[in-house]
Design an enzyme around this catalytic site. Structure first.
Site, PDB file in Angstrom:
ATOM      1  N   LYS A 115       0.835  -1.215   0.000  1.00  0.00           N
ATOM      2  CA  LYS A 115       0.000   0.000   0.000  1.00  0.00           C
ATOM      3  C   LYS A 115       0.864   1.258   0.000  1.00  0.00           C
ATOM      4  O   LYS A 115       0.493   2.263  -0.587  1.00  0.00           O
ATOM      5  CB  LYS A 115      -0.965   0.016   1.193  1.00  0.00           C
ATOM      6  CG  LYS A 115      -1.948  -1.146   1.188  1.00  0.00           C
ATOM      7  CD  LYS A 115      -3.371  -0.745   0.868  1.00  0.00           C
ATOM      8  CE  LYS A 115      -4.112  -1.920   0.275  1.00  0.00           C
ATOM      9  NZ  LYS A 115      -5.503  -2.060   0.566  1.00  0.00           N
ATOM     10  N   LYS A 197      -3.595 -11.380  -7.281  1.00  0.00           N
ATOM     11  CA  LYS A 197      -4.899 -11.697  -6.677  1.00  0.00           C
ATOM     12  C   LYS A 197      -5.994 -10.780  -7.248  1.00  0.00           C
ATOM     13  O   LYS A 197      -5.722  -9.643  -7.635  1.00  0.00           O
ATOM     14  CB  LYS A 197      -4.830 -11.618  -5.150  1.00  0.00           C
ATOM     15  CG  LYS A 197      -4.883 -10.235  -4.557  1.00  0.00           C
ATOM     16  CD  LYS A 197      -5.254 -10.277  -3.065  1.00  0.00           C
ATOM     17  CE  LYS A 197      -5.447  -8.864  -2.544  1.00  0.00           C
ATOM     18  NZ  LYS A 197      -6.061  -8.755  -1.249  1.00  0.00           N
ATOM     19  N   LYS A 200     -10.255  -5.480  -5.380  1.00  0.00           N
ATOM     20  CA  LYS A 200     -11.239  -4.461  -5.729  1.00  0.00           C
ATOM     21  C   LYS A 200     -10.589  -3.172  -6.192  1.00  0.00           C
ATOM     22  O   LYS A 200     -11.232  -2.345  -6.799  1.00  0.00           O
ATOM     23  CB  LYS A 200     -12.246  -4.227  -4.603  1.00  0.00           C
ATOM     24  CG  LYS A 200     -11.692  -4.049  -3.207  1.00  0.00           C
ATOM     25  CD  LYS A 200     -12.861  -3.822  -2.266  1.00  0.00           C
ATOM     26  CE  LYS A 200     -12.765  -4.512  -0.933  1.00  0.00           C
ATOM     27  NZ  LYS A 200     -11.798  -3.913  -0.006  1.00  0.00           N
TER      28      LYS A 200
HETATM   29  P1  ATP Z   1      -7.864  -3.922  -1.792  1.00  0.00           P
HETATM   30  O1  ATP Z   1      -7.754  -4.310  -3.218  1.00  0.00           O
HETATM   31  O2  ATP Z   1      -8.552  -2.605  -1.579  1.00  0.00           O
HETATM   32  O3  ATP Z   1      -6.616  -4.102  -1.011  1.00  0.00           O
HETATM   33  P2  ATP Z   1      -9.074  -6.448  -1.281  1.00  0.00           P
HETATM   34  O4  ATP Z   1      -9.942  -6.745  -2.451  1.00  0.00           O
HETATM   35  O5  ATP Z   1      -7.794  -7.144  -1.171  1.00  0.00           O
HETATM   36  O6  ATP Z   1      -8.890  -4.908  -1.146  1.00  0.00           O
HETATM   37  P3  ATP Z   1      -9.814  -6.574   1.536  1.00  0.00           P
HETATM   38  O7  ATP Z   1     -10.811  -5.582   2.028  1.00  0.00           O
HETATM   39  O8  ATP Z   1      -8.392  -6.352   1.882  1.00  0.00           O
HETATM   40  O9  ATP Z   1      -9.982  -6.733  -0.020  1.00  0.00           O
HETATM   41  O10 ATP Z   1     -10.236  -8.027   1.982  1.00  0.00           O
HETATM   42  C1  ATP Z   1     -11.491  -8.437   2.489  1.00  0.00           C
HETATM   43  C2  ATP Z   1     -11.442  -9.929   2.699  1.00  0.00           C
HETATM   44  O11 ATP Z   1     -11.432 -10.595   1.442  1.00  0.00           O
HETATM   45  C3  ATP Z   1     -10.211 -10.431   3.433  1.00  0.00           C
HETATM   46  O12 ATP Z   1     -10.578 -11.461   4.324  1.00  0.00           O
HETATM   47  C4  ATP Z   1      -9.326 -10.959   2.360  1.00  0.00           C
HETATM   48  O13 ATP Z   1      -8.487 -11.980   2.821  1.00  0.00           O
HETATM   49  C5  ATP Z   1     -10.326 -11.486   1.366  1.00  0.00           C
HETATM   50  N1  ATP Z   1      -9.833 -11.429   0.002  1.00  0.00           N
HETATM   51  C6  ATP Z   1      -9.472 -10.317  -0.675  1.00  0.00           C
HETATM   52  N2  ATP Z   1      -9.083 -10.603  -1.924  1.00  0.00           N
HETATM   53  C7  ATP Z   1      -9.206 -11.951  -2.052  1.00  0.00           C
HETATM   54  C8  ATP Z   1      -8.955 -12.868  -3.116  1.00  0.00           C
HETATM   55  N3  ATP Z   1      -8.519 -12.459  -4.299  1.00  0.00           N
HETATM   56  N4  ATP Z   1      -9.186 -14.172  -2.907  1.00  0.00           N
HETATM   57  C9  ATP Z   1      -9.654 -14.600  -1.716  1.00  0.00           C
HETATM   58  N5  ATP Z   1      -9.891 -13.800  -0.665  1.00  0.00           N
HETATM   59  C10 ATP Z   1      -9.679 -12.484  -0.821  1.00  0.00           C
END
Ligand code: ATP
Ligand code: LTN
Length: 334
Positions: A115, A197, A200
């Protein structure tokens, strides 16, 4: 009213629109675990401001996320579904735990490094101490289990380290939490680059399935998903694109990857991609409809928000008061 003696805590940030990765990696597991534990599902809006947010947007997203929790199947009467910012004990415990966390530990966090690289113009202290607030979230409720995706494992480990350090000094104050990582869906990769991964915050909208996407968009994105050269539906590390689609199909249907291979034996990628799109769209549609109905029912949702914040606060204060006493803060005069 509550389901069991063991406590479960999890949360998500109200940033961006949730993806299928968030759903399969986290939210969907929350639903399966919610009968076994006393569960708190938090919209962690205080974590969200570690990255600059538009105030009106943040408020809207937080409400969208809270209603999505309910729409996805979490019962707000049985579980405690609430906003982090409504329970000041999170921030108070985080301050205390900051004083039991080392700079060196925080410097190792990969999410901080990622980040910080992404938001080089705003590497604020909150971004650095993000894991401490997360530890406070978890430890305030004496959580036994914390369901998260694989990428949050490092934050769970530091939470455990902080709790053990505190307990060693002051006695058994905190329960030491365990991570719960789902068997399938723990890591969903980008549809456009299966080495990353699904996230969002990806700039490429075709890389992620958003929980708000309609059926046509979902099917179109799966059709365009990057796949491999072999052209057969096989679950293997040397076919990362197709492996990711099998993971998604398995997580949604509950079928094991080997059974998915058997089901699509002799069929091409085109058929398979369409099938994945269809099962995903079928799964998301009722959730979207339920969420729309909730967003239209302001009085009901406001009632949930109020009572659940009170339920969370009641539990949180028990731990906070104990911690304050242990570290030597003067007793309140009433
Ligand atoms: P950002 O892209 O803003 O960092 P993010 O999509 O990674 O966000 P988070 O809010 O950090 O989402 O995660 C919310 C939950 O979803 C957490 O428990 C995280 O482990 C899970 N998660 C996020 N991305 C994935 C993914 N690609 N596959 C499985 N689990 C995920
Ligand atoms: N850091 C997590 C969100 C989060 C969380 C928590 C998850 C904040 N506090 C407590 C589980 C338990 C994330 O980015 N997904």
């Amino acid at each position: 009213m509550l389901n069991g003696n063991k406590m479960l805590f999890s949360g998500m940030q109200a940033t961006g629109t949730l993806t299928l990765g968030n759903y399969l990696g986290a939210l969907n597991n929350w639903v399966t675990l919610s009968d076994e534990y006393t569960c708190l599902y938090c919209v962690v809006d205080e974590h969200s401001i570690t990255v600059r947010q538009d105030p009106a947007e943040l408020r809207k997203r937080a409400r969208n996320l809270l209603t999505l929790y309910i729409a996805a199947g979490l019962d707000p009467e049985k579980n405690i579904i609430y906003y982090q910012s409504h329970v000041p004990a999170h921030a108070e415990l985080a301050w205390i735990l900051n004083c039991f966390t080392y700079m060196g530990e925080l410097q190792r966090m990969t999410q901080f490094k990622d980040k910080a690289a992404k938001h080089a113009d705003n590497i604020n202290a909150g971004l650095f101490t993000y894991p401490v607030l997360m530890a406070a979230d978890i430890l305030l409720y004496q959580s036994d289990v914390v369901p998260v995706g694989q990428d949050q494992m490092q934050h769970l480990e530091i939470t455990r380290d902080i709790a053990l350090r505190f307990n060693n000094l002051y006695g058994d104050v905190f329960t030491i939490p365990e991570a719960y990582i789902g068997k399938v869906g723990a890591k969903i990769q980008s549809l456009q680059d299966p080495s990353k991964k699904m996230s969002k915050s990806d700039e490429n909208a075709n890389a992620s399935i958003y929980l708000t996407d309609d059926r046509d968009t979902i099917i179109r994105k799966f059709k365009r998903a990057v796949t491999d050269l072999e052209a057969c539906v096989r679950y293997s590390d040397d076919q990362p694109g197709i492996k990711n689609l099998i993971t998604i199909y398995s997580a949604v249907t509950g079928k094991a990857p080997a059974d998915v291979e058997a089901e699509f034996e002799g069929r091409g990628y085109g058929d398979f991609k369409l099938a994945v799109g269809e099962v995903v769209a079928d799964r998301l549609q009722p959730i979207q409809e339920k969420q729309a109905a909730l967003l239209a029912d302001k009085a009901y949702v406001d009632g949930i928000i109020k009572t659940n914040a009170e339920r969370a606060e009641y539990l949180a204060l028990k731990t906070l008061r104990k911690v304050q006493k242990k570290i030597g803060f003067p007793e309140r005069i009433r």
